[in-house]
Design a protein around this motif. Structure first.
Motif, PDB file in Angstrom:
ATOM      1  N   ALA A   1      80.553 -77.751  10.858  1.00  0.00           N
ATOM      2  CA  ALA A   1      81.816 -77.013  10.704  1.00  0.00           C
ATOM      3  C   ALA A   1      81.776 -76.111   9.483  1.00  0.00           C
ATOM      4  CB  ALA A   1      82.981 -78.001  10.601  1.00  0.00           C
ATOM      5  N   PHE A   2      81.300 -76.619   8.376  1.00  0.00           N
ATOM      6  CA  PHE A   2      81.302 -75.809   7.156  1.00  0.00           C
ATOM      7  C   PHE A   2      80.168 -74.792   7.141  1.00  0.00           C
ATOM      8  CE2 PHE A   2      84.618 -78.568   6.017  1.00  0.00           C
ATOM      9  CZ  PHE A   2      85.360 -77.879   5.077  1.00  0.00           C
ATOM     10  N   TYR A   3      79.100 -75.043   7.881  1.00  0.00           N
ATOM     11  CA  TYR A   3      78.075 -74.010   8.081  1.00  0.00           C
ATOM     12  C   TYR A   3      78.713 -72.836   8.825  1.00  0.00           C
ATOM     13  CZ  TYR A   3      73.597 -71.873   9.336  1.00  0.00           C
ATOM     14  OH  TYR A   3      72.547 -71.001   9.476  1.00  0.00           O
ATOM     15  N   GLY A   4      79.448 -73.158   9.895  1.00  0.00           N
ATOM     16  CA  GLY A   4      80.119 -72.108  10.671  1.00  0.00           C
ATOM     17  C   GLY A   4      81.181 -71.373   9.870  1.00  0.00           C
ATOM     18  N   LEU A   5      81.957 -72.106   9.067  1.00  0.00           N
ATOM     19  CA  LEU A   5      82.966 -71.459   8.234  1.00  0.00           C
ATOM     20  C   LEU A   5      82.316 -70.547   7.195  1.00  0.00           C
ATOM     21  CD1 LEU A   5      85.458 -74.418   7.657  1.00  0.00           C
ATOM     22  CD2 LEU A   5      85.833 -72.386   9.078  1.00  0.00           C
ATOM     23  N   ALA A   6      81.191 -70.983   6.622  1.00  0.00           N
ATOM     24  CA  ALA A   6      80.484 -70.134   5.655  1.00  0.00           C
ATOM     25  C   ALA A   6      79.941 -68.876   6.338  1.00  0.00           C
ATOM     26  CB  ALA A   6      79.356 -70.920   4.991  1.00  0.00           C
TER      27      ALA A   6
ATOM     28  N   LEU B   1      80.738 -84.194   0.365  1.00  0.00           N
ATOM     29  CA  LEU B   1      79.346 -83.801   0.126  1.00  0.00           C
ATOM     30  C   LEU B   1      78.738 -83.147   1.372  1.00  0.00           C
ATOM     31  CD1 LEU B   1      77.852 -86.741  -1.965  1.00  0.00           C
ATOM     32  CD2 LEU B   1      78.434 -84.436  -2.730  1.00  0.00           C
ATOM     33  N   ALA B   2      79.091 -83.648   2.555  1.00  0.00           N
ATOM     34  CA  ALA B   2      78.593 -83.045   3.797  1.00  0.00           C
ATOM     35  C   ALA B   2      79.160 -81.642   3.975  1.00  0.00           C
ATOM     36  CB  ALA B   2      78.942 -83.923   4.988  1.00  0.00           C
ATOM     37  N   ASP B   3      80.426 -81.438   3.589  1.00  0.00           N
ATOM     38  CA  ASP B   3      81.018 -80.101   3.641  1.00  0.00           C
ATOM     39  C   ASP B   3      80.237 -79.144   2.743  1.00  0.00           C
ATOM     40  OD1 ASP B   3      82.950 -81.298   5.210  1.00  0.00           O
ATOM     41  OD2 ASP B   3      84.474 -81.329   3.628  1.00  0.00           O
ATOM     42  N   LEU B   4      79.965 -79.586   1.522  1.00  0.00           N
ATOM     43  CA  LEU B   4      79.223 -78.756   0.575  1.00  0.00           C
ATOM     44  C   LEU B   4      77.793 -78.516   1.061  1.00  0.00           C
ATOM     45  CD1 LEU B   4      80.461 -80.342  -2.780  1.00  0.00           C
ATOM     46  CD2 LEU B   4      81.240 -78.212  -1.704  1.00  0.00           C
ATOM     47  N   ALA B   5      77.210 -79.516   1.717  1.00  0.00           N
ATOM     48  CA  ALA B   5      75.865 -79.354   2.274  1.00  0.00           C
ATOM     49  C   ALA B   5      75.857 -78.289   3.368  1.00  0.00           C
ATOM     50  CB  ALA B   5      75.349 -80.678   2.821  1.00  0.00           C
TER      51      ALA B   5
ATOM     52  N   TYR C   1      73.809 -70.729   3.206  1.00  0.00           N
ATOM     53  CA  TYR C   1      73.257 -69.745   2.278  1.00  0.00           C
ATOM     54  C   TYR C   1      71.751 -69.903   2.121  1.00  0.00           C
ATOM     55  CZ  TYR C   1      77.822 -67.881   1.442  1.00  0.00           C
ATOM     56  OH  TYR C   1      79.029 -67.268   1.635  1.00  0.00           O
ATOM     57  N   LEU C   2      71.231 -71.123   2.252  1.00  0.00           N
ATOM     58  CA  LEU C   2      69.778 -71.306   2.251  1.00  0.00           C
ATOM     59  C   LEU C   2      69.142 -70.693   3.491  1.00  0.00           C
ATOM     60  CD1 LEU C   2      69.275 -74.939   0.923  1.00  0.00           C
ATOM     61  CD2 LEU C   2      68.542 -72.812  -0.154  1.00  0.00           C
ATOM     62  N   SER C   3      69.846 -70.768   4.619  1.00  0.00           N
ATOM     63  CA  SER C   3      69.276 -70.224   5.860  1.00  0.00           C
ATOM     64  C   SER C   3      69.125 -68.709   5.792  1.00  0.00           C
ATOM     65  CB  SER C   3      70.120 -70.617   7.069  1.00  0.00           C
ATOM     66  OG  SER C   3      71.343 -69.921   7.094  1.00  0.00           O
ATOM     67  N   LEU C   4      69.858 -68.063   4.905  1.00  0.00           N
ATOM     68  CA  LEU C   4      69.717 -66.612   4.764  1.00  0.00           C
ATOM     69  C   LEU C   4      68.368 -66.222   4.173  1.00  0.00           C
ATOM     70  CD1 LEU C   4      73.248 -65.540   3.505  1.00  0.00           C
ATOM     71  CD2 LEU C   4      72.333 -65.469   5.825  1.00  0.00           C
ATOM     72  N   LEU C   5      67.701 -67.179   3.552  1.00  0.00           N
ATOM     73  CA  LEU C   5      66.385 -66.901   2.988  1.00  0.00           C
ATOM     74  C   LEU C   5      65.315 -66.792   4.071  1.00  0.00           C
ATOM     75  CD1 LEU C   5      66.477 -69.360  -0.038  1.00  0.00           C
ATOM     76  CD2 LEU C   5      66.953 -66.898  -0.041  1.00  0.00           C
TER      77      LEU C   5
ATOM     78  N   ARG D   1      68.088 -61.496   8.804  1.00  0.00           N
ATOM     79  CA  ARG D   1      67.991 -60.182   9.434  1.00  0.00           C
ATOM     80  C   ARG D   1      69.253 -59.853  10.227  1.00  0.00           C
ATOM     81  NH1 ARG D   1      62.930 -60.359  12.505  1.00  0.00           N
ATOM     82  NH2 ARG D   1      62.022 -61.073  10.584  1.00  0.00           N
ATOM     83  N   ILE D   2      69.779 -60.836  10.940  1.00  0.00           N
ATOM     84  CA  ILE D   2      71.001 -60.617  11.728  1.00  0.00           C
ATOM     85  C   ILE D   2      72.168 -60.280  10.810  1.00  0.00           C
ATOM     86  CG2 ILE D   2      72.720 -61.758  13.180  1.00  0.00           C
ATOM     87  CD1 ILE D   2      70.412 -63.281  14.479  1.00  0.00           C
ATOM     88  N   LEU D   3      72.310 -61.051   9.720  1.00  0.00           N
ATOM     89  CA  LEU D   3      73.424 -60.800   8.795  1.00  0.00           C
ATOM     90  C   LEU D   3      73.285 -59.451   8.106  1.00  0.00           C
ATOM     91  CD1 LEU D   3      75.937 -62.347   8.108  1.00  0.00           C
ATOM     92  CD2 LEU D   3      74.303 -63.917   9.033  1.00  0.00           C
ATOM     93  N   SER D   4      72.080 -59.083   7.712  1.00  0.00           N
ATOM     94  CA  SER D   4      71.929 -57.785   7.050  1.00  0.00           C
ATOM     95  C   SER D   4      72.209 -56.658   8.040  1.00  0.00           C
ATOM     96  CB  SER D   4      70.550 -57.645   6.432  1.00  0.00           C
ATOM     97  OG  SER D   4      69.548 -57.677   7.414  1.00  0.00           O
ATOM     98  N   TRP D   5      71.882 -56.842   9.312  1.00  0.00           N
ATOM     99  CA  TRP D   5      72.210 -55.827  10.324  1.00  0.00           C
ATOM    100  C   TRP D   5      73.721 -55.699  10.470  1.00  0.00           C
ATOM    101  CZ3 TRP D   5      74.625 -56.351  15.159  1.00  0.00           C
ATOM    102  CH2 TRP D   5      74.613 -55.206  15.943  1.00  0.00           C
ATOM    103  N   LEU D   6      74.430 -56.832  10.540  1.00  0.00           N
ATOM    104  CA  LEU D   6      75.889 -56.786  10.655  1.00  0.00           C
ATOM    105  C   LEU D   6      76.518 -56.135   9.431  1.00  0.00           C
ATOM    106  CD1 LEU D   6      76.760 -60.296  12.120  1.00  0.00           C
ATOM    107  CD2 LEU D   6      77.186 -58.086  13.182  1.00  0.00           C
TER     108      LEU D   6
END
Length: 124
Positions: free
Chosen positions: A43-48, A93-97, A103-107, A113-118
């Protein structure tokens, strides 16, 4: 600009949905009982993700992260006050994870690439 506004609308709807699920005594995903930390992370991955698309400028990143962290804390405080729910530091802690994993997945090449295109499209 249209993508950012759509993402903002989806972010509002997602926050309302997550808050209502956190308040519910009958969760929508009973089959995942016992795996609620995965639900928190997802959920918090999606919200981020939505927060990053909704507010693409780097100057908003700290506000998005701190806002989502505060939202996670608010959920846990609210659950402490409900007789059918309980406060869990591990849920927070799971929310923060989930936020951190986004943000780690952006690396990595694909999501980054998808986010930079958007974000480039928003500049057009």
């Amino acid at each position: 600009m249209v993508i950012a506004w759509l993402a903002r609308g989806l972010l509002v709807l997602a926050v309302i949905y997550v808050f209502s699920e956190a308040s519910s005594c009958n969760p929508s995903f009973p089959g995942l009982y016992g795996h609620d930390k995965l639900l928190h992370i997802g959920a918090f991955y999606g919200l981020a993700l939505l927060g990053d698309i909704a507010f693409p400028a780097a100057r908003y990143r700290a506000a998005v992260i701190s806002g989502l962290a505060a939202f996670g804390a608010t959920i846990e405080i609210q659950q402490y006050m409900l007789p059918w729910r309980c406060f869990s530091f591990y849920d927070l802690l799971a929310d923060l994870a989930g936020i951190g994993l986004y943000y780690l997945s952006l690396l990595f090449p694909f999501p980054g690439r998808i986010l930079s295109w958007l974000k480039r499209r928003e500049g057009e």
